[in-house]
Write an enzyme that holds these catalytic residues in place. Structure first.
Site, mmCIF file in Angstrom:
data_model
loop_
_atom_site.group_PDB
_atom_site.id
_atom_site.type_symbol
_atom_site.label_atom_id
_atom_site.label_comp_id
_atom_site.label_asym_id
_atom_site.label_seq_id
_atom_site.Cartn_x
_atom_site.Cartn_y
_atom_site.Cartn_z
ATOM 1 N N HIS A 120 -57.320 26.624 44.777
ATOM 2 C CA HIS A 120 -57.859 25.267 45.398
ATOM 3 C C HIS A 120 -58.779 24.759 44.443
ATOM 4 C CE1 HIS A 120 -56.221 24.940 49.207
ATOM 5 N NE2 HIS A 120 -56.196 26.223 49.276
ATOM 6 N N HIS A 178 -53.584 41.267 46.460
ATOM 7 C CA HIS A 178 -55.035 41.395 46.162
ATOM 8 C C HIS A 178 -55.873 41.198 47.459
ATOM 9 C CE1 HIS A 178 -58.736 40.103 44.572
ATOM 10 N NE2 HIS A 178 -58.661 40.586 43.279
ATOM 11 N N GLU A 209 -58.600 43.652 48.649
ATOM 12 C CA GLU A 209 -59.932 42.933 49.198
ATOM 13 C C GLU A 209 -59.786 41.888 50.566
ATOM 14 O OE1 GLU A 209 -61.746 40.909 45.946
ATOM 15 O OE2 GLU A 209 -61.301 42.676 44.561
ATOM 16 N N HIS A 241 -56.223 46.346 39.060
ATOM 17 C CA HIS A 241 -56.333 46.788 40.218
ATOM 18 C C HIS A 241 -54.850 47.882 40.409
ATOM 19 C CE1 HIS A 241 -59.053 44.289 42.166
ATOM 20 N NE2 HIS A 241 -58.611 42.990 41.755
HETATM 21 CO CO CO Z 1 -59.722 41.442 41.635
#
Ligand code: CO
Length: 293
Positions: A120, A178, A209, A241
């Protein structure tokens, strides 16, 4: 010169009102100069660059001769890479540079998985670049990987087809997305979860997350009496990650959590940007907007 005289001749012969022909209507108009800007979060993991290299090669193959540039969204990653002498621009700086170099039309590719905050922000700034005086005549931002039910179905099939060949049907697979607990697009991971379950009830999606997390998946793995779990990144790169939160040795990594629970764990260190069928989705999104430029 030749072009102008032809225009003048046509105007005289057909008695067309001045301005009918574009070549006379806009004498100052620039000839179109198109570019593609690939925008990724960025990574400092050298091995993870494989994904980006493959994506770039595929984009160049699909759009031969079109200038292709990169931008990284993460300021922290740009700073770390700059310290190693590798300069990557932010999306805004990369767009400003293309503008300065006289590019008239830009197709921006978001190599994100879901249209979350990064997408965005990118979309908002790209639109503003399109409004600047002397700016681009056309700028379009392509959707990230998962932006429709069709994308989710395609991505689910692609991930399923790329599960290591040695996996047995009773083994579970957990894809690591993610996620972002603070963004509504986080719900797309649940849609992806559903799509994976439709193909194979032993394939799950969890996120670092967002929702679902590993805490939500663990009881399901136990319930199914699974013994072996494959872990696959569901991110463009197998970066920080994947290496640490998924496959690392620290106690909070998914590998460690599952290991403590008695599962045999096999991490796969490949980003989704290394799978042709996944990259094909990003390229289709790019083609859609490139054709509108
Ligand atoms: Co991250």
């Amino acid at each position: 010169m030749k072009k102008k005289s032809l225009c003048a001749l046509l105007l005289t012969v057909f008695l067309l009102p001045a301005g009918t022909l574009q070549c006379l209507a806009a004498p100052g108009a620039k000839s179109p100069k198109k570019a593609i800007l690939l925008v990724a979060f960025g990574t400092t993991v050298p091995e993870a660059q494989k994904s980006y290299a493959y994506i770039e090669a595929e984009v160049k193959k699909s759009f031969p001769g079109v200038e292709t540039r990169w931008a990284f969204e993460s300021g922290i990653i740009r700073a770390k890479l700059a310290a190693e002498g590798k300069v990557f621009l932010s999306p805004a700086s990369a767009l400003a540079q293309l503008m300065d170099e006289g590019f008239t039309h830009v197709a921006v590719v978001s190599l994100q998985t879901i249209p979350g905050k990064e997408f965005h922000d990118l979309n908002q700034n790209a639109r503003l670049f399109g409004q600047m005086a002397g700016g681009f005549e056309g700028i379009q931002v392509a959707w990230p990987l998962l932006s429709s039910h069709e994308d989710i179905k395609r991505a689910a099939k692609a991930m399923f087809d790329n599960i290591p060949a040695g996996r047995k049907p009773e083994d579970a697979v957990v894809l690591m997305g993610h996620g972002n607990a603070k963004h509504p697009s986080d719900a797309i991971y649940m849609a992806m979860y559903h799509a994976m379950q439709e193909i194979d009830p032993n394939v799950f999606v969890a996120t670092v997350e967002g929702y679902p997390g590993m805490d939500d998946i663990l009881p399901k793995l136990k319930e199914k009496k699974v013994r072996k779990v494959y872990l696959m990144p569901f991110m463009a790169v197998a970066g920080d990650h994947a290496l640490n939160d998924m496959a690392g040795d620290k106690p909070q990594s998914w590998k460690s959590i599952l290991g403590r629970e008695g599962f045999t764990v096999e991490p796969v260190l490949k980003g989704t940007g290394e799978y042709p069928e996944i990259v094909g989705i990003w390229i289709d999104h790019l083609r859609e907007v490139f054709n509108r430029l």
